[in-house]
Design a protein around this motif. Sequence first.
Motif, mmCIF file in Angstrom:
data_model
loop_
_atom_site.group_PDB
_atom_site.id
_atom_site.type_symbol
_atom_site.label_atom_id
_atom_site.label_comp_id
_atom_site.label_asym_id
_atom_site.label_seq_id
_atom_site.Cartn_x
_atom_site.Cartn_y
_atom_site.Cartn_z
ATOM 1 N N GLN A 1 79.861 -49.313 -10.999
ATOM 2 C CA GLN A 1 78.602 -48.565 -10.929
ATOM 3 C C GLN A 1 77.393 -49.336 -11.459
ATOM 4 O O GLN A 1 76.268 -48.860 -11.359
ATOM 5 C CB GLN A 1 78.745 -47.243 -11.703
ATOM 6 C CG GLN A 1 79.722 -46.280 -11.072
ATOM 7 C CD GLN A 1 79.318 -45.952 -9.645
ATOM 8 O OE1 GLN A 1 78.187 -45.572 -9.370
ATOM 9 N NE2 GLN A 1 80.246 -46.126 -8.715
ATOM 10 N N TRP A 2 77.616 -50.516 -12.011
ATOM 11 C CA TRP A 2 76.534 -51.302 -12.609
ATOM 12 C C TRP A 2 75.405 -51.567 -11.615
ATOM 13 O O TRP A 2 74.232 -51.444 -11.951
ATOM 14 C CB TRP A 2 77.097 -52.602 -13.163
ATOM 15 C CG TRP A 2 76.097 -53.522 -13.792
ATOM 16 C CD1 TRP A 2 75.684 -54.723 -13.300
ATOM 17 C CD2 TRP A 2 75.388 -53.329 -15.014
ATOM 18 N NE1 TRP A 2 74.770 -55.294 -14.147
ATOM 19 C CE2 TRP A 2 74.570 -54.452 -15.214
ATOM 20 C CE3 TRP A 2 75.350 -52.303 -15.962
ATOM 21 C CZ2 TRP A 2 73.736 -54.601 -16.311
ATOM 22 C CZ3 TRP A 2 74.526 -52.449 -17.070
ATOM 23 C CH2 TRP A 2 73.730 -53.578 -17.236
ATOM 24 N N GLU A 3 75.753 -51.922 -10.395
ATOM 25 C CA GLU A 3 74.736 -52.267 -9.391
ATOM 26 C C GLU A 3 74.132 -51.040 -8.715
ATOM 27 O O GLU A 3 73.291 -51.178 -7.836
ATOM 28 C CB GLU A 3 75.321 -53.212 -8.339
ATOM 29 C CG GLU A 3 75.719 -54.558 -8.903
ATOM 30 C CD GLU A 3 74.569 -55.279 -9.626
ATOM 31 O OE1 GLU A 3 73.401 -55.146 -9.195
ATOM 32 O OE2 GLU A 3 74.851 -55.954 -10.632
ATOM 33 N N ASN A 4 74.552 -49.845 -9.109
ATOM 34 C CA ASN A 4 74.014 -48.602 -8.546
ATOM 35 C C ASN A 4 73.361 -47.725 -9.607
ATOM 36 O O ASN A 4 73.108 -46.551 -9.351
ATOM 37 C CB ASN A 4 75.134 -47.794 -7.875
ATOM 38 C CG ASN A 4 75.790 -48.564 -6.768
ATOM 39 O OD1 ASN A 4 75.119 -49.229 -5.988
ATOM 40 N ND2 ASN A 4 77.103 -48.505 -6.710
ATOM 41 N N THR A 5 73.115 -48.288 -10.790
ATOM 42 C CA THR A 5 72.650 -47.475 -11.912
ATOM 43 C C THR A 5 71.293 -47.937 -12.410
ATOM 44 O O THR A 5 71.123 -49.102 -12.774
ATOM 45 C CB THR A 5 73.669 -47.539 -13.076
ATOM 46 O OG1 THR A 5 74.948 -47.110 -12.594
ATOM 47 C CG2 THR A 5 73.247 -46.650 -14.221
ATOM 48 N N LEU A 6 70.337 -47.028 -12.395
ATOM 49 C CA LEU A 6 69.031 -47.263 -12.995
ATOM 50 C C LEU A 6 69.191 -47.067 -14.500
ATOM 51 O O LEU A 6 69.684 -46.033 -14.947
ATOM 52 C CB LEU A 6 68.003 -46.269 -12.447
ATOM 53 C CG LEU A 6 66.613 -46.304 -13.077
ATOM 54 C CD1 LEU A 6 65.877 -47.587 -12.691
ATOM 55 C CD2 LEU A 6 65.820 -45.073 -12.656
ATOM 56 N N ILE A 7 68.778 -48.042 -15.274
ATOM 57 C CA ILE A 7 68.889 -47.943 -16.736
ATOM 58 C C ILE A 7 67.483 -47.944 -17.312
ATOM 59 O O ILE A 7 66.678 -48.834 -17.022
ATOM 60 C CB ILE A 7 69.711 -49.105 -17.310
ATOM 61 C CG1 ILE A 7 71.146 -48.997 -16.801
ATOM 62 C CG2 ILE A 7 69.663 -49.094 -18.845
ATOM 63 C CD1 ILE A 7 72.023 -50.168 -17.146
ATOM 64 N N ILE A 8 67.186 -46.934 -18.108
ATOM 65 C CA ILE A 8 65.908 -46.840 -18.808
ATOM 66 C C ILE A 8 66.225 -46.674 -20.281
ATOM 67 O O ILE A 8 66.904 -45.739 -20.683
ATOM 68 C CB ILE A 8 65.063 -45.657 -18.300
ATOM 69 C CG1 ILE A 8 64.763 -45.825 -16.810
ATOM 70 C CG2 ILE A 8 63.777 -45.529 -19.114
ATOM 71 C CD1 ILE A 8 64.032 -44.654 -16.192
#
Length: 160
Positions: free
Chosen positions: A40-47
């Motif tokens: 899921q790393w490449e599909n996850t927006l991290i703020i």
Amino acid sequence: LISEMDEDELYLVKSSYYALISEMDSNLGLLFDSLKASGQWENTLIIFTSDHGEMMGDHWFMGKLGFHESSFHIPLVVRDPDRLSYGDCGEEAILFTENVDIMPTILEWLSLKIPHQCDGMSLLPILDFHKLPKENQYVFEWRNAAHFEVNYSCWGQLGD
């Protein structure tokens, strides 16, 4: 009050605070490892942000106060997997943003409608550095004012 703390007490408070930051950093690493392991790393927006800063003894204040940069200058780190190929990773945008901008940013990233009554603005345009001429990357219009409110009505009672 910081004026009542000796040097050892202030050191203990600061070291405890920084230990909590280290614990959070370690847990973020575990979360990121889990996202990578699950695909899921490449599909996850991290703020990553905070609700306020901490005076930590600066100017003889503790806690959150709005008068000085250490209280209102908070982290805001955005990792958008859709924009990683642009080569702008690690760029710093020196622009005034607010926490009310987080929700519209997430909604726009999900291609959902931002409600009209929303006070914030999406930060995604800031992430599109590759679309801006280099000389304009830090000067395009975003916000032109910061507002701060102080209630002075109780200040005469602080010593009571």
